[in-house]
Design a protein around this motif. Structure first.
Motif, PDB file in Angstrom:
ATOM      1  N   LEU A   1       0.930  -1.233  -0.110  1.00 32.82           N
ATOM      2  CA  LEU A   1       0.116   0.102   0.007  1.00 32.82           C
ATOM      3  C   LEU A   1       0.969   1.289   0.201  1.00 32.82           C
ATOM      4  N   LEU A   2       0.823   1.843  -0.991  1.00 33.81           N
ATOM      5  CA  LEU A   2       1.708   3.080  -1.299  1.00 33.81           C
ATOM      6  C   LEU A   2       1.050   4.260  -0.520  1.00 33.81           C
ATOM      7  N   ARG A   3       1.312   4.937   0.607  1.00 32.85           N
ATOM      8  CA  ARG A   3       0.912   5.735   1.592  1.00 32.85           C
ATOM      9  C   ARG A   3       1.482   7.107   1.183  1.00 32.85           C
TER      10      ARG A   3
ATOM     11  N   PRO B   1      -4.998  -0.131  -4.107  1.00 35.47           N
ATOM     12  CA  PRO B   1      -4.515  -1.365  -4.611  1.00 35.47           C
ATOM     13  C   PRO B   1      -5.889  -2.186  -4.940  1.00 35.47           C
ATOM     14  N   THR B   2      -6.820  -1.681  -4.501  1.00 39.55           N
ATOM     15  CA  THR B   2      -8.161  -2.342  -4.521  1.00 39.55           C
ATOM     16  C   THR B   2      -9.384  -1.488  -3.875  1.00 39.55           C
ATOM     17  N   HIS B   3     -10.612  -1.594  -4.319  1.00 39.48           N
ATOM     18  CA  HIS B   3     -11.648  -0.615  -3.651  1.00 39.48           C
ATOM     19  C   HIS B   3     -12.667  -0.831  -3.113  1.00 39.48           C
TER      20      HIS B   3
ATOM     21  N   PHE C   1      -2.481   0.797  -7.914  1.00 37.88           N
ATOM     22  CA  PHE C   1      -1.164   0.934  -7.762  1.00 37.88           C
ATOM     23  C   PHE C   1      -0.980  -0.134  -6.564  1.00 37.88           C
ATOM     24  N   ARG C   2       0.136  -1.121  -6.853  1.00 34.96           N
ATOM     25  CA  ARG C   2       0.719  -2.038  -5.619  1.00 34.96           C
ATOM     26  C   ARG C   2       1.928  -1.868  -5.651  1.00 34.96           C
ATOM     27  N   ASP C   3       2.676  -1.645  -4.447  1.00 29.56           N
ATOM     28  CA  ASP C   3       4.094  -1.382  -4.382  1.00 29.56           C
ATOM     29  C   ASP C   3       4.632  -2.996  -4.356  1.00 29.56           C
ATOM     30  N   GLU C   4       4.745  -3.764  -5.058  1.00 29.47           N
ATOM     31  CA  GLU C   4       4.940  -5.035  -5.223  1.00 29.47           C
ATOM     32  C   GLU C   4       6.472  -4.982  -4.876  1.00 29.47           C
ATOM     33  N   ILE C   5       6.696  -6.183  -4.150  1.00 27.93           N
ATOM     34  CA  ILE C   5       8.160  -6.264  -3.380  1.00 27.93           C
ATOM     35  C   ILE C   5       8.878  -6.675  -4.683  1.00 27.93           C
ATOM     36  N   ARG C   6       8.332  -7.509  -5.538  1.00 30.70           N
ATOM     37  CA  ARG C   6       9.354  -8.019  -6.764  1.00 30.70           C
ATOM     38  C   ARG C   6       8.284  -7.876  -7.980  1.00 30.70           C
TER      39      ARG C   6
ATOM     40  N   LEU D   1       3.890  -6.830 -17.715  1.00 35.20           N
ATOM     41  CA  LEU D   1       2.696  -6.506 -17.290  1.00 35.20           C
ATOM     42  C   LEU D   1       2.038  -7.630 -16.289  1.00 35.20           C
ATOM     43  N   MET D   2       2.557  -8.542 -16.056  1.00 36.19           N
ATOM     44  CA  MET D   2       2.233  -9.572 -15.584  1.00 36.19           C
ATOM     45  C   MET D   2       2.342  -9.459 -14.005  1.00 36.19           C
ATOM     46  N   ARG D   3       3.297  -8.754 -13.683  1.00 34.28           N
ATOM     47  CA  ARG D   3       3.365  -8.272 -12.248  1.00 34.28           C
ATOM     48  C   ARG D   3       4.079  -7.138 -12.086  1.00 34.28           C
ATOM     49  N   GLY D   4       2.907  -6.044 -12.450  1.00 38.96           N
ATOM     50  CA  GLY D   4       3.544  -4.595 -12.477  1.00 38.96           C
ATOM     51  C   GLY D   4       3.158  -3.843 -11.032  1.00 38.96           C
ATOM     52  N   ARG D   5       3.578  -2.483 -11.007  1.00 40.57           N
ATOM     53  CA  ARG D   5       3.151  -1.914  -9.750  1.00 40.57           C
ATOM     54  C   ARG D   5       1.998  -0.733 -10.006  1.00 40.57           C
ATOM     55  N   GLU D   6       1.954  -0.432 -11.393  1.00 43.35           N
ATOM     56  CA  GLU D   6       0.863   0.341 -11.664  1.00 43.35           C
ATOM     57  C   GLU D   6       0.142  -0.289 -12.920  1.00 43.35           C
TER      58      GLU D   6
END
Ligand code: ATP
Ligand code: MG
Length: 593
Positions: A94-96, A109-111, A140-145, A150-155
């Protein structure tokens, strides 16, 4: 009609070094995508066309089940997330951030929170239910990796939908409709997928399904039945009790059983016997040394968990699935105890633990129940017990399904054979119940004027991930092989040499004809060598290619090539557009729900 000379589709020959999976490589090479930062991309014109096509299918199917499109903000105030309790519970994904007035926000990241807030303000009466809202929106999810493009992006874009019902019955119906819409969506994209049970809740079957596109590069290991539609995450797949326990069916099949203290009929009488097993610790070593079937060895694994120490018993022929153990215990974590802790718990070095006289909470896998008389550790260095009878010599707290599924195991639904494969999770449907509506007071008045909490469901599909998954499943050595329903263009028209007047005229003619019929034409009018044009056409994966070469045109012919099969037909020029149109129609029919 799009002309390549005026278009931005910068194809490249080189394989980008940081792209690990084929979809990422091909999206970069085909000029669909460009990286801005880790997990953050520019969608190039043709790439965006693909995403828009995916979105169109999503919209049509969502509208088809009566869901209403809304658009919620990417920037979400922390208050809503505090109300649901997720401001603290959600991790670093969660980008705060704060605004100029020091108020806290996050990028959604979800609504669930935002939509529950919307609905609690607008819905008052049972007459307004059921209500399903959806959006296609930037998450937006600040994925660790972040990885695999596009498979595992952050935005990334997600189609997320939320259903609100008056009661459980309604919620089940909303879930069913959405589940079926998801099946149609992925069929329309021509994908080979499975809906797998993501959570084997005991009441009313599964309350969550993940939609998996079958691909070797998938991050998830899934099992699927060769005979029926059963599918599950490997971690969650139910195991049938092994064959020998079928006489105990009344205990409820693979579901959890209570303490079972009744001795197994026909068990050996008397006491367990202690036998020396110097230095023999592993299942292989012990069963070989004692000349016994590993399946009759009662393996004892010691775990440290958030709810205390636990011993898990399982037949030596099987492996423990830690996720099942964690779920059974309702624990936050479980981990195998190290050498020191094992000594403290059992009084012996690891490799010699057993349930007889063990002062630790003990739970047994169903496989243990079918052991009439077995061997196990004696909680003493270099010693094991034989003639050990479960229920007589030790009584586990419960028997439960705790073992890891194996390829070839019987299907828990139909008994067929289970197969392992890899899957890419492209969609997720979830029955939320009243988790959010309760916490955030999304209530309505029922027919009797009584206040009730709405029952919710949530449903997500990753737009970019689905496009990437489609490439994982549809490509060859030359490039992408788009299913026509999500291809950036339907027909590529290639005049081999644009300087030849007849060739160009024939190409313009067929392109204009198809364009007039509503076909999406990509006209390669570049002054490039034929080899380059053909390579680019293959790379970008446009399903139908029309080639106009000098000799053919002079003889009154053109060529139609099917990107997928490679089949090439030589067609008289006057029939060229008709034939291409028919092939487009055939391909579209293949992508029907
Ligand atoms: P994963 O386990 O792969 O992280 P998730 O369980 O977090 O997925 P959901 O929260 O259910 O995913 O999100 C719904 C859908 O959004 C997923 O099925 C997937 O298609 C998409 N999605 C989730 N995370 C990402 C991401 N980082 N990049 C692209 N798409 C994503
Ligand atoms: Mg995730």
């Amino acid at each position: 009609m799009i002309r390549y000379s005026r278009y931005l589709m910068p194809t490249t020959k080189e394989t980008p070094s940081d792209a690990e999976v084929v979809s990422h490589r091909l999206m970069l090479r085909a000029g669909l995508l460009r990286k801005v930062a880790s997990g953050i991309y520019n969608y190039m014109p043709a790439g965006l066309r693909v995403l828009r096509k995916v979105e169109r299918i999503l919209r049509e199917e969502m509208d088809g089940v009566g869901a209403l499109e809304v658009l919620m903000p990417a920037v979400v105030p922390s208050e809503l997330w505090k109300e649901s309790g997720r401001w603290d519970a959600y991790g670093k994904e969660l980008l705060r951030f704060k605004d100029r007035a020091d108020r806290e926000f996050c990028l959604g990241p979800t609504h669930e929170e935002v939509v529950t807030d919307l609905v609690r303000r607008e819905v008052r009466s049972y007459r307004q239910l059921p209500l399903t809202l959806y959006q296609i929106q930037d998450k937006f999810r600040d994925e660790i990796r972040p990885r695999f493009g596009l498979m595992r992006g952050r935005e990334f874009f997600m189609k997320d939908a939320y259903s609100f019902d008056a009661d459980d019955e309604g919620a089940v119906e909303s879930y069913r409709k959405m589940y079926e819409a998801y099946c149609r969506i992925f069929r329309r994209m021509g994908l080979d997928f499975r809906a797998v049970e993501a959570d084997t809740g005991s009441i009313g079957g599964s309350s969550s399904h993940e939609f998996m596109v079958i691909a070797d590069s998938g991050e998830d290991a899934i099992v699927s039945c060769a005979s029926c539609s059963y599918g599950a995450n490997v971690e969650k797949a139910e195991c049938l009790p092994s064959v020998a326990t079928t006489t105990q069916k009344e205990s409820g099949g693979a579901k959890e059983g209570g303490p079972c203290s009744a001795p197994v009929p026909g068990a050996t009488k008397g006491e367990p016997r202690k036998v020396p097993t110097p230095g023999k610790r592993t299942v292989e070593e012990v069963s070989a040394f004692l000349s016994i079937d590993p399946a009759t060895l009662i393996k004892t694994l010691l775990f440290e968990t958030s709810v205390g120490d636990v011993a898990i018993l399982i037949s030596g022929a099987h492996e423990v699935n830690e996720i099942k153990v964690k779920n059974h215990l309702g624990a936050d974590y479980v981990r195998l105890a190290g050498e020191e802790r094992v000594r403290e718990m059992t009084g012996a070095p690891s490799g010699f633990a057993g349930p007889v006289g063990l002062p630790v909470r003990t739970i047994a896998d169903l496989s243990v129940r079918s052991i009439a008389s077995g061997a196990t550790g004696a909680n003493e260095k270099d010693a094991h017990l034989v003639d050990v009878v479960p229920g007589r010599d030790f009584v586990p707290e419960a028997y439960a399904d705790l073992r890891g599924i194996r390829e070839g195991d019987p299907c828990p639904r139909c008994g067929g054979t289970l197969r392992f494969s890899r899957g890419i999770e492209v969609g997720h449907v979830f029955r939320l119940g009243t988790k959010y509506s309760e916490a955030m007071r999304a209530v309505y008045l029922d027919e009797g004027g009584k206040e009730r909490v709405t029952v919710m469901g949530c449903y997500g599909i990753g737009v970019g991930r689905t496009a990437a998954a489609a490439i994982e499943q549809n490509h060859d050595g030359d490039g992408i092989v788009w299913p026509i329903s999500i291809a950036p263009f339907e027909v590529a028209v290639i005049p081999v040499n644009v300087k030849q007047v007849d060739v160009m005229a024939a190409a313009e003619h067929v392109a204009a004809d198809l364009d007039a019929r509503g076909v999406e034409v990509f006209f390669d009018d570049r002054e490039e060598r034929p080899g380059i044009k053909f390579k680019d056409a293959d790379l970008t994966g446009i399903p139908v290619r029309i080639t106009l070469g000098e000799k053919n045109v002079a003889a009154g012919f053109g060529e139609i090539r099917d990107r997928k099969t490679g089949e090439t037909l030589r067609i008289p020029l006057p029939e060229l557009a008709d034939e291409a149109f028919a092939l487009v129609g055939k391909k579209k029919a293949e992508c029907s729900p």
